[in-house]
Motif scaffolding. Structure first.
Motif, PDB file in Angstrom:
ATOM      1  N   ARG A 160       0.835  -1.219   0.000  1.00  0.00           N
ATOM      2  CA  ARG A 160       0.000   0.000   0.000  1.00  0.00           C
ATOM      3  C   ARG A 160       0.863   1.260   0.000  1.00  0.00           C
ATOM      4  O   ARG A 160       0.448   2.305  -0.511  1.00  0.00           O
ATOM      5  CB  ARG A 160      -0.925  -0.018   1.219  1.00  0.00           C
ATOM      6  CG  ARG A 160      -1.854   1.187   1.335  1.00  0.00           C
ATOM      7  CD  ARG A 160      -2.853   1.231   0.213  1.00  0.00           C
ATOM      8  NE  ARG A 160      -3.761   2.372   0.314  1.00  0.00           N
ATOM      9  CZ  ARG A 160      -4.962   2.318   0.852  1.00  0.00           C
ATOM     10  NH1 ARG A 160      -5.411   1.175   1.356  1.00  0.00           N
ATOM     11  NH2 ARG A 160      -5.734   3.381   0.888  1.00  0.00           N
TER      12      ARG A 160
ATOM     13  N   TYR B   1      -4.661  -4.504  -6.758  1.00  0.00           N
ATOM     14  CA  TYR B   1      -5.075  -3.433  -7.654  1.00  0.00           C
ATOM     15  C   TYR B   1      -4.246  -3.477  -8.931  1.00  0.00           C
ATOM     16  O   TYR B   1      -3.032  -3.689  -8.884  1.00  0.00           O
ATOM     17  CB  TYR B   1      -4.910  -2.068  -6.974  1.00  0.00           C
ATOM     18  CG  TYR B   1      -5.901  -1.823  -5.862  1.00  0.00           C
ATOM     19  CD1 TYR B   1      -6.999  -0.994  -6.058  1.00  0.00           C
ATOM     20  CD2 TYR B   1      -5.746  -2.434  -4.618  1.00  0.00           C
ATOM     21  CE1 TYR B   1      -7.918  -0.766  -5.039  1.00  0.00           C
ATOM     22  CE2 TYR B   1      -6.663  -2.214  -3.594  1.00  0.00           C
ATOM     23  CZ  TYR B   1      -7.744  -1.378  -3.815  1.00  0.00           C
ATOM     24  OH  TYR B   1      -8.651  -1.168  -2.810  1.00  0.00           O
TER      25      TYR B   1
ATOM     26  N   GLY C 285     -11.883   5.169  -9.275  1.00  0.00           N
ATOM     27  CA  GLY C 285     -11.366   5.395  -7.929  1.00  0.00           C
ATOM     28  C   GLY C 285     -10.247   4.470  -7.535  1.00  0.00           C
ATOM     29  O   GLY C 285      -9.643   4.640  -6.468  1.00  0.00           O
TER      30      GLY C 285
ATOM     31  N   GLY D  95      -7.380   4.275  -8.798  1.00  0.00           N
ATOM     32  CA  GLY D  95      -6.095   4.955  -8.873  1.00  0.00           C
ATOM     33  C   GLY D  95      -5.640   5.545  -7.559  1.00  0.00           C
ATOM     34  O   GLY D  95      -4.444   5.809  -7.369  1.00  0.00           O
ATOM     35  N   ARG D  96      -6.554   5.750  -6.617  1.00  0.00           N
ATOM     36  CA  ARG D  96      -6.174   6.283  -5.308  1.00  0.00           C
ATOM     37  C   ARG D  96      -5.294   5.319  -4.524  1.00  0.00           C
ATOM     38  O   ARG D  96      -4.597   5.724  -3.607  1.00  0.00           O
ATOM     39  CB  ARG D  96      -7.429   6.618  -4.502  1.00  0.00           C
ATOM     40  CG  ARG D  96      -8.170   7.845  -5.012  1.00  0.00           C
ATOM     41  CD  ARG D  96      -9.424   8.100  -4.230  1.00  0.00           C
ATOM     42  NE  ARG D  96     -10.417   7.035  -4.404  1.00  0.00           N
ATOM     43  CZ  ARG D  96     -11.618   7.043  -3.847  1.00  0.00           C
ATOM     44  NH1 ARG D  96     -11.993   8.048  -3.069  1.00  0.00           N
ATOM     45  NH2 ARG D  96     -12.452   6.037  -4.051  1.00  0.00           N
ATOM     46  N   VAL D  97      -5.347   4.053  -4.899  1.00  0.00           N
ATOM     47  CA  VAL D  97      -4.488   3.047  -4.275  1.00  0.00           C
ATOM     48  C   VAL D  97      -3.377   2.616  -5.228  1.00  0.00           C
ATOM     49  O   VAL D  97      -2.241   2.404  -4.812  1.00  0.00           O
ATOM     50  CB  VAL D  97      -5.315   1.821  -3.834  1.00  0.00           C
ATOM     51  CG1 VAL D  97      -4.418   0.748  -3.240  1.00  0.00           C
ATOM     52  CG2 VAL D  97      -6.379   2.231  -2.829  1.00  0.00           C
TER      53      VAL D  97
ATOM     54  N   TRP E 294      -1.765   4.191  -7.567  1.00  0.00           N
ATOM     55  CA  TRP E 294      -0.766   5.150  -8.024  1.00  0.00           C
ATOM     56  C   TRP E 294       0.616   4.899  -7.414  1.00  0.00           C
ATOM     57  O   TRP E 294       1.634   5.319  -7.983  1.00  0.00           O
ATOM     58  CB  TRP E 294      -1.201   6.572  -7.686  1.00  0.00           C
ATOM     59  CG  TRP E 294      -1.202   6.870  -6.217  1.00  0.00           C
ATOM     60  CD1 TRP E 294      -2.202   6.629  -5.331  1.00  0.00           C
ATOM     61  CD2 TRP E 294      -0.138   7.452  -5.468  1.00  0.00           C
ATOM     62  NE1 TRP E 294      -1.855   7.007  -4.071  1.00  0.00           N
ATOM     63  CE2 TRP E 294      -0.583   7.529  -4.126  1.00  0.00           C
ATOM     64  CE3 TRP E 294       1.123   7.913  -5.778  1.00  0.00           C
ATOM     65  CZ2 TRP E 294       0.208   8.056  -3.111  1.00  0.00           C
ATOM     66  CZ3 TRP E 294       1.910   8.444  -4.762  1.00  0.00           C
ATOM     67  CH2 TRP E 294       1.452   8.514  -3.452  1.00  0.00           C
TER      68      TRP E 294
END
Length: 257
Positions: free
Chosen positions: A139, A184, A217, A219-221, A223
């Motif tokens: 993460r 992801y 959404g 991409g919030r993780v 990136w």
């Protein structure tokens, strides 16, 4: 004036993993062996500056580039870098700095000027020879595993081998961790076959759908894997592949990662 690119903290972690030095002959001992720390400094110098091995200044580093390259070869063949990575990941998990619940994967192509193992025509670079880095991070963007293939291999074909390359990460009580709870990935991994394979492994696939408007959404993780690639490819030795041998190039990747 010599440079010291190997800190005491780094050396304390690396030194126990290095193979023992060969015994010197009593009758014809030859030249005194360069210390492992100096040789590691030579390897780090090449990584930081991007110079060719033959251009390493011995008066600054303390050894020639050929000596540093040979030591890198010996350490890679002895499996030093996977053990070092596993030890560092264990330490991070013990200190609460590793989040294995959410992980992200991606691939990035690099030029391969000297060809060699795992090189193929790049479909986005006029079929020039290239390789591809496949990376999985936690993460926070900490690299968990990296693999190398030819530049013409599709990212999704390396999804399962990349998961298998993650070492057993200890550091807390209970069984060691080797897989995330959620994974992801971008649209390049959008294949139902691999979604089913991830579910079978107990991993929830968080993969963007092709043909769907951007804004899921995820991409919030996800990136963080792009940022890690930017960090790794900041080093010219990784942004452009100069090593013919794939194991040495991967050894360089793990040294920085």
């Amino acid at each position: 004036m010599r440079v010291d690119l190997v800190s005491d903290d780094l050396w304390e972690r690396v030194a126990p993993l290095l193979p023992p030095a060969p015994e010197r002959r009593h009758r014809y001992p030859g030249r005194l062996r360069v210390s492992d720390r100096v040789a590691l400094t030579g390897v780090m110098y090449v990584l930081w500056t991007g110079v060719a091995w033959r251009d390493v200044p011995a008066e600054i580093v303390g050894c020639s580039g050929v000596t540093a390259w040979r030591r890198l070869r010996d350490w890679t063949e002895a499996g030093v870098w996977p053990r070092l990575q596993a030890a560092l990941l264990t330490e991070l998990r013990r200190d609460g700095l590793l989040d294995l619940d959410d992980c992200a994967v991606d691939g990035s192509r690099v030029r391969a000027l000297k060809r060699g193992d795992h090189v193929g025509p790049s479909p986005v670079d006029h079929a020039r020879p290239g390789s591809k880095h496949h990376l999985i991070v936690d993460r926070h963007g900490t690299p968990l595993a990296v693999t190398l293939t030819g530049g013409n291999r599709h990212d999704v074909t390396q999804l399962l081998p990349l998961l298998d390359a993650v070492p057993s990460i200890r550091g807390l009580r209970g069984r060691p961790r080797r897989k995330p709870r959620r994974l992801y990935a971008d649209r390049g991994y959008d294949f139902d076959k691999y979604r089913r394979l991830l579910w079978k492994r107990g991993i929830k696939p968080m993969i963007a759908r092709r043909g769907v408007v951007h804004g899921s959404g995820l991409g919030r993780v996800r990136w963080v894997v792009e940022r890690t690639f930017a960090w790794l490819h900041h080093f010219k030795r990784l942004r452009v592949r100069y090593e013919r041998r794939a194991d040495l190039h991967l050894g360089v990747c793990r040294t920085i990662g």
